[in-house]
Design a protein around this motif. Structure first.
Motif, mmCIF file in Angstrom:
data_model
loop_
_atom_site.group_PDB
_atom_site.id
_atom_site.type_symbol
_atom_site.label_atom_id
_atom_site.label_comp_id
_atom_site.label_asym_id
_atom_site.label_seq_id
_atom_site.Cartn_x
_atom_site.Cartn_y
_atom_site.Cartn_z
ATOM 1 N N ILE A 10 -23.273 -38.485 17.476
ATOM 2 C CA ILE A 10 -22.392 -37.356 17.908
ATOM 3 C C ILE A 10 -23.653 -35.640 18.835
ATOM 4 C CG2 ILE A 10 -21.286 -35.105 17.220
ATOM 5 C CD1 ILE A 10 -19.552 -37.272 15.029
ATOM 6 N N ILE A 14 -23.770 -34.835 22.667
ATOM 7 C CA ILE A 14 -23.271 -33.082 22.258
ATOM 8 C C ILE A 14 -24.633 -32.592 23.322
ATOM 9 C CG2 ILE A 14 -22.812 -30.744 21.697
ATOM 10 C CD1 ILE A 14 -21.659 -31.806 19.089
ATOM 11 N N ALA A 17 -24.510 -33.831 26.753
ATOM 12 C CA ALA A 17 -22.860 -33.426 27.178
ATOM 13 C C ALA A 17 -23.324 -32.207 27.856
ATOM 14 C CB ALA A 17 -22.273 -32.829 26.613
ATOM 15 N N LEU A 18 -24.180 -31.128 27.556
ATOM 16 C CA LEU A 18 -25.022 -29.442 27.440
ATOM 17 C C LEU A 18 -25.665 -30.044 28.667
ATOM 18 C CD1 LEU A 18 -24.847 -28.358 24.032
ATOM 19 C CD2 LEU A 18 -23.515 -27.519 25.951
#
Length: 161
Positions: A10, A14, A17-18
């Motif tokens: 996870i 994240i 994605a950032l």
């Protein structure tokens, strides 16, 4: 153990994605960037004419890696380098010339006019919003940092050559 692996996955997702969002924002900003005054390489410019308010025009040509005045005297290479680098002055913003009254921003007549390989830059007054100067390029007005304002020749520079 499974819970830690899931948490790592996870956190990794994240982070990925950032990074993707940052890349998209960077590309968007690059497309929206105002750019520079002219699309000229300062080292390739061969002809410079500068007219300062109240002064006769100064004309220069680059020959054999040095700058020469129209009368055949050697010019101050450092000063001419500064003048040619104005082509790549970073623009803070562009606006259509029709958005302004030329006289109110010092462009009727211009405070200075710099012609680099036939491309004309008209310099106006400083902006009230900060240390910026109005510069007309064709039918657009740019705001550029004050350090990109053409300066007059100095006697010390003339005496060196």
């Amino acid at each position: 153990m499974r819970r830690k692996a899931r948490q790592r996955w996870i956190v990794g997702a994240i982070a990925l994605a950032l990074l993707a969002l940052a890349a998209v924002q960077y590309l968007h900003d690059q497309r929206q960037a105002p750019g520079t005054l002219l699309d000229l390489d300062p080292t390739a410019i061969a002809s410079v004419t500068l007219t300062l308010s109240g002064q006769p025009p100064e004309s220069y040509r680059r020959h054999d890696g040095h700058w020469w005045q129209a009368d055949g005297k050697r010019a101050d290479d450092g000063r001419l380098q500064e003048l040619t680098e104005i082509a790549q002055a970073p623009v803070v913003s562009w606006r259509p010339a029709t958005d302004f009254q030329a006289g109110k921003i010092g462009l009727a007549p211009p405070v200075a006019q710099l012609t680099l390989d036939g491309q004309v830059l008209d310099f106006g007054t400083t902006a009230v919003t900060g240390p910026l100067r109005y510069v007309r390029v064709g039918e657009r007005i740019a705001l550029v940092p004050l350090r990109y304002t053409p300066r007059p020749a100095t006697r010390d520079a003339e005496r060196i050559h």
